[in-house]
Enzyme design. Structure first.
Site, PDB file in Angstrom:
ATOM      1  N   ASP A  11      26.551  23.619   4.572  1.00  0.00           N
ATOM      2  CA  ASP A  11      27.685  22.947   5.203  1.00  0.00           C
ATOM      3  C   ASP A  11      28.837  23.956   5.173  1.00  0.00           C
ATOM      4  OD1 ASP A  11      29.620  20.832   5.890  1.00  0.00           O
ATOM      5  OD2 ASP A  11      30.203  20.990   3.776  1.00  0.00           O
ATOM      6  N   ASP A  13      32.872  23.101   5.815  1.00  0.00           N
ATOM      7  CA  ASP A  13      34.155  22.636   5.267  1.00  0.00           C
ATOM      8  C   ASP A  13      33.973  21.939   3.925  1.00  0.00           C
ATOM      9  OD1 ASP A  13      34.680  22.062   8.612  1.00  0.00           O
ATOM     10  OD2 ASP A  13      35.937  23.421   7.467  1.00  0.00           O
ATOM     11  N   GLY A  54      34.609  15.087  12.235  1.00  0.00           N
ATOM     12  CA  GLY A  54      34.929  15.502  13.608  1.00  0.00           C
ATOM     13  C   GLY A  54      36.411  15.350  13.876  1.00  0.00           C
ATOM     14  N   ALA A  85      44.457  22.582  20.702  1.00  0.00           N
ATOM     15  CA  ALA A  85      45.665  23.221  20.133  1.00  0.00           C
ATOM     16  C   ALA A  85      45.511  23.356  18.623  1.00  0.00           C
ATOM     17  CB  ALA A  85      46.903  22.381  20.464  1.00  0.00           C
ATOM     18  N   THR A 124      29.960  19.881  10.901  1.00  0.00           N
ATOM     19  CA  THR A 124      30.602  19.031  11.907  1.00  0.00           C
ATOM     20  C   THR A 124      31.691  19.795  12.651  1.00  0.00           C
ATOM     21  OG1 THR A 124      30.247  17.178  10.400  1.00  0.00           O
ATOM     22  CG2 THR A 124      31.840  16.843  12.170  1.00  0.00           C
TER      23      THR A 124
HETATM   24  C1  XBP Z   1      34.090  18.727   8.202  1.00  0.00           C
HETATM   25  C2  XBP Z   1      34.606  17.959   9.357  1.00  0.00           C
HETATM   26  C3  XBP Z   1      35.313  18.703  10.464  1.00  0.00           C
HETATM   27  C4  XBP Z   1      36.599  19.347   9.946  1.00  0.00           C
HETATM   28  C5  XBP Z   1      37.573  19.637  11.058  1.00  0.00           C
HETATM   29  O1  XBP Z   1      32.955  19.389   8.631  1.00  0.00           O
HETATM   30  O2  XBP Z   1      34.405  16.760   9.398  1.00  0.00           O
HETATM   31  O3  XBP Z   1      35.596  17.748  11.468  1.00  0.00           O
HETATM   32  O4  XBP Z   1      37.247  18.425   9.067  1.00  0.00           O
HETATM   33  O5  XBP Z   1      36.973  20.475  12.032  1.00  0.00           O
HETATM   34  P1  XBP Z   1      31.720  19.814   7.612  1.00  0.00           P
HETATM   35  P2  XBP Z   1      37.093  20.080  13.579  1.00  0.00           P
HETATM   36  O6  XBP Z   1      32.073  19.351   6.209  1.00  0.00           O
HETATM   37  O7  XBP Z   1      30.495  19.126   8.176  1.00  0.00           O
HETATM   38  O8  XBP Z   1      31.668  21.316   7.700  1.00  0.00           O
HETATM   39  O9  XBP Z   1      38.524  19.664  13.825  1.00  0.00           O
HETATM   40  O10 XBP Z   1      36.704  21.336  14.333  1.00  0.00           O
HETATM   41  O11 XBP Z   1      36.122  18.954  13.769  1.00  0.00           O
HETATM   42 MG    MG Z   2      31.823  19.452   4.202  1.00  0.00          MG
END
Ligand code: XBP
Ligand code: MG
Length: 253
Positions: A11, A13, A54, A85, A124
């Site tokens: 993963d 984030d 997302g 943005a 995501t």
């Molecule tokens: C985490 C998410 C992402 C980020 C923001 O993703 O839910 O939506 O918070 O990125 P993961 P975006 O933990 O699955 O890596 O604004 O590009 O969605």
């Molecule tokens: Mg994550």
């Protein structure tokens, strides 16, 4: 040497880096300001909004639950522009080196590469955010370390749906039993489990109170020789930090 795991799926984030509070959240607020909106996602509010994965989906969730009276023609187009943005601001934060990797991430990735394991990403977040993090915080050529990068809208449903993990397994042409997933959140764990994948959780500041039932192991980080990891799931690590011998033992137990 054991044959499993032959694939590590990461993963992004919260797992590769703590990207949310000082990264994505800041970028969202800068985009709101650019669009003349007085919305301000505090760290506390953002922690609530993170339950929705997302960025575009998170904005819509915020409007539906916190600003139900907000009206705009062509909402979908408005949200897409706002999110684009935000992504620009997030990329600028990455380019400024503001988002470092978590402990043990570079070490484990290098160990895995040297041992010939295959690497993939299942996230995501938006694809450019992944390449931006890898190139700015891991290595200029780090995108090539990963055979498959499954990210964002490449699948119809985001975590906790298993879609992104099914996508990665299919693209890698590999069985779930040959893989181990690294995640940080309950949404990520649920998605991986639904795809039949064994998962190690490295908790993050926003996910520390999540339910991680069913995880192979829950630790505070991947750990480093000089900064051992701490097991939080009652299952002893058996090693001072997450390394390949431990992954082989867990995968073949
Ligand atoms: C985490 C998410 C992402 C980020 C923001 O993703 O839910 O939506 O918070 O990125 P993961 P975006 O933990 O699955 O890596 O604004 O590009 O969605
Ligand atoms: Mg994550």
């Amino acid at each position: 040497m054991f044959s499993r795991p032959s694939v590590l799926i990461f993963d992004v984030d919260g797992t590769l880096a703590d990207t949310e509070r000082d990264g994505h959240r800041v970028a969202f607020n800068l985009a709101f300001r650019d669009h003349g909106l007085d919305w301000d996602w505090s760290p506390e509010l953002y922690g609530q909004l993170l339950k929705v994965t997302g960025g575009k989906e998170r904005i819509i969730h915020f409007l539906n639950n916190y600003l139900p009276s907000f009206q705009t023609p062509e909402l979908e187009k408005f949200v897409a522009q706002l999110h684009a943005a935000k992504t620009k601001h997030y990329m600028a934060l990455l380019a400024a080196g503001r988002i470092p990797l978590r402990a043990g991430v570079k070490r484990l990735l290098q160990e895995a590469r040297e041992a010939g394991l295959r690497l993939a990403i299942a996230t995501t977040t938006t694809p450019v955010n992944v390449t931006g993090l890898l190139e700015n915080s891991l290595a200029p050529d780090a995108v090539s370390w990963f055979e498959v990068i499954g990210a964002g809208d490449v699948v119809p449903a985001k975590k906790p749906a298993p879609d992104i993990f099914h996508y990665v397994l299919k693209e890698m042409n590999v069985n779930a039993d040959d893989c181990i997933v690294f995640e940080d959140s309950a949404n990520g764990l649920l998605a991986a489990q639904a795809a039949g994948l064994k998962t190690i959780v490295t908790i993050s500041d926003y996910s520390k109170d999540d339910n991680f039932d069913g995880a192979l192991l829950v630790v505070d980080s991947l750990g480093e020789p000089e900064a051992p990891c701490r097991s939080l799931s009652g299952v002893p690590c058996g090693e001072p930090y997450i390394n390949l011998p431990l992954l082989h033992r867990l995968c073949n137990a």
